[in-house]
Design a protein around this motif. Structure first.
Motif, short mmCIF file in Angstrom:
data_model
loop_
_atom_site.label_atom_id
_atom_site.label_comp_id
_atom_site.label_asym_id
_atom_site.label_seq_id
_atom_site.Cartn_x
_atom_site.Cartn_y
_atom_site.Cartn_z
N ARG A 53 0.84 -1.20 0.00
CA ARG A 53 0.00 0.00 0.00
C ARG A 53 0.87 1.25 0.00
NH1 ARG A 53 -5.30 -1.21 3.78
NH2 ARG A 53 -5.67 -3.29 2.96
N LYS A 59 -15.69 -6.83 0.21
CA LYS A 59 -14.81 -6.45 1.31
C LYS A 59 -13.65 -5.64 0.76
CE LYS A 59 -14.18 -10.66 3.09
NZ LYS A 59 -14.01 -11.75 4.07
N GLU A 60 -12.80 -5.21 1.71
CA GLU A 60 -11.64 -4.40 1.34
C GLU A 60 -10.78 -5.10 0.30
OE1 GLU A 60 -9.38 -3.71 4.79
OE2 GLU A 60 -8.15 -2.14 3.89
N ASN A 61 -10.65 -6.44 0.46
CA ASN A 61 -9.74 -7.16 -0.43
C ASN A 61 -10.49 -7.85 -1.55
OD1 ASN A 61 -10.98 -9.04 1.10
ND2 ASN A 61 -9.16 -10.05 1.85
N ILE A 111 -0.60 -13.95 -10.36
CA ILE A 111 0.17 -15.17 -10.09
C ILE A 111 0.95 -15.54 -11.33
CG2 ILE A 111 -0.01 -17.64 -9.64
CD1 ILE A 111 -2.34 -17.05 -7.83
N PHE A 154 -8.13 -21.73 -7.04
CA PHE A 154 -9.10 -21.04 -7.90
C PHE A 154 -10.20 -22.01 -8.28
CE2 PHE A 154 -7.15 -17.02 -8.38
CZ PHE A 154 -5.81 -17.24 -8.16
N TYR A 210 -3.07 -24.00 -11.34
CA TYR A 210 -3.40 -22.92 -10.42
C TYR A 210 -4.33 -23.41 -9.32
CZ TYR A 210 -1.15 -20.08 -13.87
OH TYR A 210 -0.21 -19.55 -14.72
N GLN A 215 -6.22 -5.68 5.88
CA GLN A 215 -6.75 -6.96 5.41
C GLN A 215 -5.97 -7.28 4.13
OE1 GLN A 215 -8.83 -9.85 5.88
NE2 GLN A 215 -10.77 -8.70 5.83
N PRO A 216 -5.10 -8.32 4.15
CA PRO A 216 -4.26 -8.57 2.97
C PRO A 216 -5.10 -8.90 1.74
CG PRO A 216 -3.52 -9.86 4.84
CD PRO A 216 -4.82 -9.26 5.23
N ARG A 217 -4.60 -8.53 0.58
CA ARG A 217 -5.33 -8.77 -0.65
C ARG A 217 -5.14 -10.21 -1.11
NH1 ARG A 217 -1.71 -4.67 -3.95
NH2 ARG A 217 -2.11 -3.60 -2.00
N TYR A 218 -6.06 -10.69 -1.95
CA TYR A 218 -5.88 -11.99 -2.59
C TYR A 218 -4.97 -11.82 -3.79
CZ TYR A 218 -9.92 -13.69 0.00
OH TYR A 218 -10.79 -14.04 0.99
N THR A 230 -13.65 -17.83 -12.88
CA THR A 230 -13.36 -18.16 -11.48
C THR A 230 -14.18 -17.27 -10.57
OG1 THR A 230 -11.51 -16.64 -11.25
CG2 THR A 230 -11.01 -18.83 -12.06
N SER A 247 -4.43 -12.30 -7.40
CA SER A 247 -5.32 -12.66 -8.50
C SER A 247 -4.59 -13.58 -9.46
CB SER A 247 -5.78 -11.40 -9.23
OG SER A 247 -4.70 -10.86 -9.96
N LEU A 248 -5.34 -14.32 -10.25
CA LEU A 248 -4.73 -15.29 -11.15
C LEU A 248 -3.78 -14.63 -12.14
CD1 LEU A 248 -4.58 -18.20 -11.80
CD2 LEU A 248 -6.64 -18.04 -13.12
N MET A 250 -13.45 -13.14 -5.24
CA MET A 250 -12.99 -13.40 -3.87
C MET A 250 -13.11 -12.13 -3.05
SD MET A 250 -9.95 -16.09 -4.19
CE MET A 250 -8.79 -15.43 -5.34
N GLY A 251 -13.25 -12.29 -1.76
CA GLY A 251 -13.33 -11.12 -0.89
C GLY A 251 -14.73 -10.55 -0.81
N GLN A 262 -11.62 -9.20 -4.95
CA GLN A 262 -10.85 -9.49 -6.16
C GLN A 262 -11.83 -10.12 -7.14
OE1 GLN A 262 -7.61 -8.86 -7.73
NE2 GLN A 262 -6.88 -9.75 -5.82
N ASP A 285 -12.85 -19.05 6.10
CA ASP A 285 -13.08 -17.69 6.59
C ASP A 285 -14.58 -17.55 6.85
OD1 ASP A 285 -12.47 -14.40 5.10
OD2 ASP A 285 -13.09 -15.04 7.11
#
Lengths: 219, 584
Positions: A16, B255-257, A161, B225, B222, A152-155, B243, A157-158, B246-247, B259, B547
């Motif tokens: 961030r 949510k904040e995260n 990755i 997913f 992957y 809150q950590p982010r995911y 897919t 994304s594919l 998420m979040g 995706q 979660d």
């Protein structure tokens, strides 16, 4: 293998800060066996620019890790070092503090909020302490360890990755960094806590008092 | 948090040249420099020049937006509740789209065998093929569970040198015991199984190894997913999957995260989701794949398994035990298995066919009862439970195989249903089906052939012969346990499937549940904490950790049905049939 949750929060905060334009580059570091590369790839997928893997199969205690991180800091010259407040396997909560001491840098641990002031080269950090929240100003460069409520950590994304596969991970050894890994502490054993004994049904109040007095010795 | 979205597509389109130059640049939305101190929580998106921003408030660089064509205004998505909705891309976030030659959904034995076979063919014929496998588990092998006594027939064909490549296949099956259990005794019967040449393995370890092999050959895998939607083009052909987002929090808000999910497209898509795969079921329904070959409905069983570490003196690596009878009643098909692995570990489980009649039956509790049987108790005493898990399996066999090819791809493995019920083995047939589909896909992509060759080759293969020979065992048990056993013995020793008729399955599993008033509730003994356990303890050992702040995975089509039907007529069987107690 998955990333230590506090480390994820540390990485998220670093990302961030970079996204806000206060940092040029985020470097993710991991010290350990070959599986660390997976964790570093996750970090790269979240957004770190490059990774450093100090490969070793020995189990290092916090002081050795701190010495390795200090050597890396001498080479890379970061403006801020973020660590998770503790690892969830040993729960030591020592490495961040030791790195700061070895480097002679100020430290702000258990951060729940970090505010940077680039002009004054200062970070204002709210720390979660037993009595509540403590706010510190630390001059940069500094060491900050992160607590749960910071972000809150982010995911990953594919697509990230996939991009992360081409980001560089530099492999180093302890010898490269000229660190003395002799440890003054030796783990003798790890045991499970004693299993909770099942309760006993008593048939009368007298029997209860008798047991409390003569068996449990609490009355 | 600032985001920028770029359409990463390698297909040649009129806009691709412009996109290509953007693709490799880092697009940064410039922040106005400010003298105010910055906190990450006070970020708000700066106004962008043309106020182009989608409804989630993510600003688009105006130039970028002008160059993007809508992904495909006609692409339709088969949503979760089966309602097709046309997606107008310009009013929603543009989802990133990634394209491959072959997309495989599910990194299990079938999916990974298909990936390995594709990469082998592409190496042999020197044609490059991009293969992507998406897997919902956090790691490859994380969502796989099976007995397992493995028949290496398909593996010998796929990777003939597996013995020299550290495959986790080490314990040959050394004996085949078959017991008929009554409440207190075990009667040894001649074993209908012949596991000579087979191995006692952990399927999740084998899948992990296969994943490594697939990656070595260049497959992109992957984990983490899950495919939540099938993507179609204007001609109703499957072009890939999307897919999950998420979040998302429990109430559905972002949510904040947050995706957004991504679209993964394949010129061929293979579904290898395992028994009753969510997307596979929708595909089978949509294209009427069962009707096409007059296949019957699929029937299922629930397998509940524990891995125990037992006393050295009781451990006999390679020993294979199957039981029939107690604790199940003669009208309920099922049985148990106990396989000795290495490291003093045994795999123990109970399989219950889901067409049981008594709505008070609780498969989990039946499994706990089983462990108290003297013959089983003797093996487990002094040991500790390491892990717990459960999964459904197919029992439909030959009669229930749908036509596995659809426009745009095919279905492989247990999603189609190739488990050999009397052998209780499905891994080898799943792997072979993956290999055959891979060969058909390769032919379809490079030699102008049709995916239908998958179906033809399946019917010419040992998979078909094996399933055909095994087809009458399970349906025979509709007549009851003893007639079923008698017919099985006949099939095994004399007929071997060479009869001109094919027995049909009874009602669909859900139709077989009887009304509660015809039965009395079964009183199950309390768990003793040593051999038998309560559900929360077992769940802890299943190493699942979700979660809490996410939407429920189960969505009821009609939320009134549990009150109006399940409870009054069937005494709420959902509170008993789930081995994870998800229905509360």
């Amino acid at each position: 293998m998955s990333m230590n949750p506090f480390c994820e929060i540390a990485l998220e905060e670093a990302l961030r800060i970079k996204e806000a334009g206060f940092a040029k580059e985020v470097i993710a570091v991991s010290i350990g066996p070959s599986q660390c590369v997976d964790t570093l790839r996750t970090g790269l997928a979240m957004g770190a620019d490059r990774g450093i893997h100090v490969e070793t199969n020995s189990i290092f205690l916090p002081l050795t890790i701190a010495k390795i991180l200090k050597s890396l800091a001498d080479v890379e010259n970061p403006g801020l070092i973020f660590l998770g407040k503790q690892a969830i396997d040993d729960d030591c909560n020592q490495t961040g503090q030791m790195v700061a001491a070895l480097l002679g840098w100020p430290q702000a641990t258990f951060a729940s909020k970090v505010v940077l002031d680039k002009d004054k080269n200062v970070a204002t950090v709210d720390r979660e302490v037993d009595g509540g929240l403590e706010t510190l100003n630390v001059d940069l460069p500094a060491v900050i360890t992160t607590d749960l409520r910071l972000n809150q950590p982010r995911y990953a994304s594919l697509p990230n990755i996939m991009k992360a596969k081409s980001k560089p991970i530099k492999k180093m050894t302890v010898q490269d960094l000229k660190v003395d890994i002799k440890s003054d502490i030796e783990i003798l054993e790890v045991t499970e806590p004693p299993k909770r004994k099942s309760g006993v049904m008593v048939s009368s109040v007298d029997e209860l008092i008798d047991k409390l007095k003569n068996e449990a010795h609490v009355v | 948090m600032h985001r920028f979205l770029v359409k990463l597509s390698s297909s040649s389109s009129p806009f691709s040249n412009q996109l290509r130059s953007l693709k490799n640049q880092r697009l940064i939305l410039p922040l106005l420099p400010s003298s105010k101190p910055f906190t990450s929580s006070s970020v708000s998106p700066p106004p962008s020049p043309l106020n182009a921003s989608n409804r989630f408030g993510y600003p688009y660089s105006a130039d970028l937006f002008r160059n993007l064509s809508p992904l495909n205004p006609n692409s339709r998505i088969l949503g979760v509740n089966g309602i097709t909705s046309s997606r107008c891309i310009s009013s929603e976030a543009v989802r990133e789209s990634i394209e491959y030659d072959v997309l495989i959904v599910g990194a299990g034995p079938a999916g990974l065998s298909a990936a390995i076979r594709l990469k082998q063919l592409s190496q042999e014929k020197n044609i490059d093929l991009s293969v992507c496998v998406v897997e919902k588990g956090a790691e490859v092998g994380g969502h796989i569970i099976s007995g397992n006594v493995f028949e290496p027939l398909a593996l010998d064909e796929l990777l003939p040198h597996w013995r020299q490549e550290h495959a986790p296949i080490e314990i040959p099956a050394s004996s085949d015991k078959f017991w008929f259990l009554t409440k207190d005794r075990a009667f040894s019967l001649p074993s209908p199984f012949d596991n000579k040449g087979n191995y006692v393995i952990s399927l999740s370890q084998l899948v992990r190894w296969l994943g490594g092999k697939a990656e070595e050959l260049g497959t992109e895998i992957y984990p983490g997913f899950s495919a939540s939607e099938v993507l179609f083009d204007a001609s109703d052909k499957v072009v890939g999957i999307a897919t999950k987002d998420m979040g998302i929090s429990k109430d559905g808000s972002k949510k904040e995260n947050f995706q957004p999910g991504v679209d993964i497209k394949g010129r061929v898509t293979l579904f290898a989701e395992g028994c009753r795969g969510s997307l596979s079921e929708r595909i089978i329904k949509k294209y009427k794949l069962r009707e096409e070959v007059n296949a019957q409905h699929q029937t299922y069983a629930l397998g509940i398994k524990e891995v125990w570490e037992i006393d050295e003196s009781k451990h006999n690596p390679g020993e294979v035990i199957h039981t029939l009878g107690w604790p199940l009643d003669p009208k309920t098909y099922g049985g148990s298995f106990l396989y000795h692995m290495n490291d003093r570990q045994v795999a123990l489980g109970l399989v219950v066919a889901l067409n049981y009649h008594n709505p008070f039956l609780n498969p989990y509790e039946e499994f706990q009862k089983l462990k108290h049987h003297p013959a089983i108790k003797g093996i487990l005493e002094g040991g500790t439970v390491l892990q717990y898990g459960a999964r459904t399996l197919n029992e439909g066999g030959f009669q229930s195989i749908p036509y596995p090819v659809f426009p745009g791809g095919a279905i492989i493995g247990c999603s189609a249903g190739f488990l050999n019920v009397p052998k209780i083995k499905g891994t080898h047939t799943a792997m072979k089906s993956g290999m055959l589909a891979a060969e058909a896909a390769f032919g379809a992509l490079h030699e102008g052939l049709n995916m239908n060759t998958y179906w033809d080759n399946l019917r010419d293969s040992w998979v078909w012969k094996e399933l055909y020979a095994a087809r009458n065992y399970r349906p025979a048990f509709e007549y009851g346990l003893l007639p079923g056993l008698a017919i099985s013995a006949m099939e095994h020793y004399v007929l071997k499937g060479k009869v001109p008729f094919t027995l049909k399955h009874g009602k669909a599993d859900h139709e077989a549940t009887d009304l509660a008033r015809k039965w009395t509730p079964i009183v199950y003994p309390k768990p003793d904490g040593v051999l038998s356990f309560d559900v929360p303890t077992s769940l802890y050992r299943s190493n699942t950790n979700h979660d809490h702040d996410q939407p429920s995975h189960l969505r009821l089509r009609d939320p009134k049905i549990p009150e109006k039907v399940n409870f009054p007529e069937y005494a709420a069987p959902e509170s008993r049939y789930c081995p994870a107690r998800v229905y509360e």
